[in-house]
Design an enzyme around this catalytic site. Structure first.
Site, short mmCIF file in Angstrom:
data_model
loop_
_atom_site.label_atom_id
_atom_site.label_comp_id
_atom_site.label_asym_id
_atom_site.label_seq_id
_atom_site.Cartn_x
_atom_site.Cartn_y
_atom_site.Cartn_z
N SER A 76 27.41 -0.67 42.65
CA SER A 76 26.07 -0.66 43.25
C SER A 76 25.65 0.76 43.66
O SER A 76 26.46 1.54 44.14
CB SER A 76 26.04 -1.57 44.48
OG SER A 76 26.58 -2.83 44.18
N HIS A 96 27.10 10.69 41.79
CA HIS A 96 26.37 10.00 40.73
C HIS A 96 24.89 10.18 41.03
O HIS A 96 24.27 9.39 41.71
CB HIS A 96 26.74 8.52 40.73
CG HIS A 96 26.12 7.76 39.59
ND1 HIS A 96 26.14 8.22 38.31
CD2 HIS A 96 25.48 6.58 39.55
CE1 HIS A 96 25.54 7.34 37.53
NE2 HIS A 96 25.13 6.34 38.26
N GLY A 107 23.96 -10.26 37.90
CA GLY A 107 22.78 -9.72 37.22
C GLY A 107 23.19 -9.07 35.91
O GLY A 107 24.20 -9.45 35.30
N ASN A 108 22.42 -8.06 35.51
CA ASN A 108 22.68 -7.43 34.21
C ASN A 108 24.06 -6.78 34.13
O ASN A 108 24.82 -7.03 33.21
CB ASN A 108 21.60 -6.38 33.92
CG ASN A 108 20.31 -7.03 33.47
OD1 ASN A 108 20.29 -8.14 32.95
ND2 ASN A 108 19.21 -6.32 33.66
#
Ligand SMILES: NC(=O)c1ccc[n+]([C@@H]2O[C@H](COP(=O)([O-])OP(=O)(O)OC[C@H]3O[C@@H](n4cnc5c(N)ncnc54)[C@H](O)[C@@H]3O)[C@@H](O)[C@H]2O)c1
Length: 309
Positions: free
Chosen positions: A120, A176, A11-12
């Site tokens: 992820s 995070h 993906g991006n």
């Protein structure tokens, strides 16, 4: 140059990371793996066709399986769904845990000696999933978040001070998420403490903007989240490992008593080299920073308990 680096998720973040890995020639072969048929193959071919123009010899290939990625030295996991507006990272928890679990099982089978860099979200919990599923030692499961959060902090500081980003040294620790801990006491501009160059109110506003750095971009993009800087962050870690640079970078690492915490992943200063996480560096923290780090640890522990493996 390593022999093979795999990026899971085309993906991006994943595709941008693969392109950056290839342009830096960190490995002879860069493999992109994704579940969507045709996407990794198409993007891989497209990237490889940029090689004659950009002048790199890393071969980029795409696949829907893991055979081509076998015996990778580094695997960057970006598979998952990204945050939508209004969604917190923790909303992503169980969907992405299922995805990361499936990816980690395949990585364990096909690249048993790999060093895994997890991207992820929710990051610190996905690192835990990858470590639990693979059973890899903590040296070989490291999360990318602090490098990105620190880059955002450095970019905002450079802009406010009108100085080069290169001269800003800083460190953002913790999970995070909204509880990340930018360390003001370790922020300097070419060695000059930041507190001598900026008043506290302005600094606090920058710290706040850093904490919400991801959400600010999600708000702009509306569909999807940041990927240029996140892919840079993951590739900086891969580069430190591939080139055995022994760089000190803030990464999410499995704590075994450091900072008085154990049994969770949290952002701390790490030395990265060819063996992956080679050392966790413990720095002195102010009373407020320590309290903020403990609060951040609690914010990671909660979803960790909720995750189904
Ligand atoms: N750690 C960080 O600082 C940070 C920063 C940005 C994004 N992220 C996270 O990175 C992840 C990817 O973000 P993105 O913007 O690239 O999302 P994206 O939707 O563009 O790409 C995700 C890709 O993963 C693929 N995928 C889904 N399930 C898979 C599986 N089982 N195996 C292989 N591939 C699979 C999808 O097909 C898709 O192509 C998200 O979880 C996002 O929240 C983390």
């Amino acid at each position: 140059m390593l022999n093979k680096i795999t990026v899971v998720g085309a993906g991006n973040v994943g595709a941008t990371a693969a392109q950056r890995v290839a342009e830096k020639e960190l490995a002879r072969t860069v493999v992109m793996v994704d579940v969507v048929e045709g996407v990794p193959q198409g993007k891989g071919l497209d990237q490889w066709q940029s090689a004659p123009i950009e002048g790199f010899d890393s071969r980029v290939v795409g696949s829907n399986g893991y055979e081509e990625s076998a015996d990778s030295e580094i695997v960057i996991i970006t598979a998952g769904i990204a945050r939508k507006p209004g969604m917190s990272r923790d909303d992503l928890l169980n969907t992405n845990a299922g995805i990361v679990k499936q990816v980690a099982e395949q990585v364990k089978k096909t690249s048993p000696n790999a060093i895994i860099i997890v991207v992820s979200n929710p990051l610190d919990v996905m690192c835990y999933v990858a470590k639990q599923v693979t059973g890899f030692p903590r040296e070989r499961v490291i999360g990318m978040a602090g490098v990105l959060d620190t880059a955002r902090y450095r970019a905002f500081l450079a802009e406010a001070l009108d100085v080069s980003v290169r001269d800003i040294q800083a460190m953002v620790l913790g999970g995070h998420g909204d509880t990340m801990v930018p360390l003001i006491s370790y922020t300097s501009v070419s060695g000059i403490p930041i507190t001598q160059l900026m008043d506290r109110a302005k600094l606090d506003a920058i710290v706040d903007r850093t904490r919400n750095g991801g959400a600010e971009i999600v708000k702009h993009l509306k569909t999807g989240s940041a990927y240029y800087a996140p892919s840079s962050g993951a590739v900086q870690m891969a580069e430190a490992i591939a080139h055995d640079q022994k760089r000190i970078l803030p990464c999410s690492a499995w704590l075994e008593g450091e900072y008085g915490l154990k049994g969770l992943f949290l952002g701390v200063p790490c030395k990265l080299g060819r063996n992956g996480l080679e050392k966790i560096i413990e720095v002195d923290l102010t009373v407020e920073e320590r309290a903020a780090l403990e609060k951040s640890a609690e914010a990671v522990r909660e979803p960790m308990r909720a995750v189904k493996l």
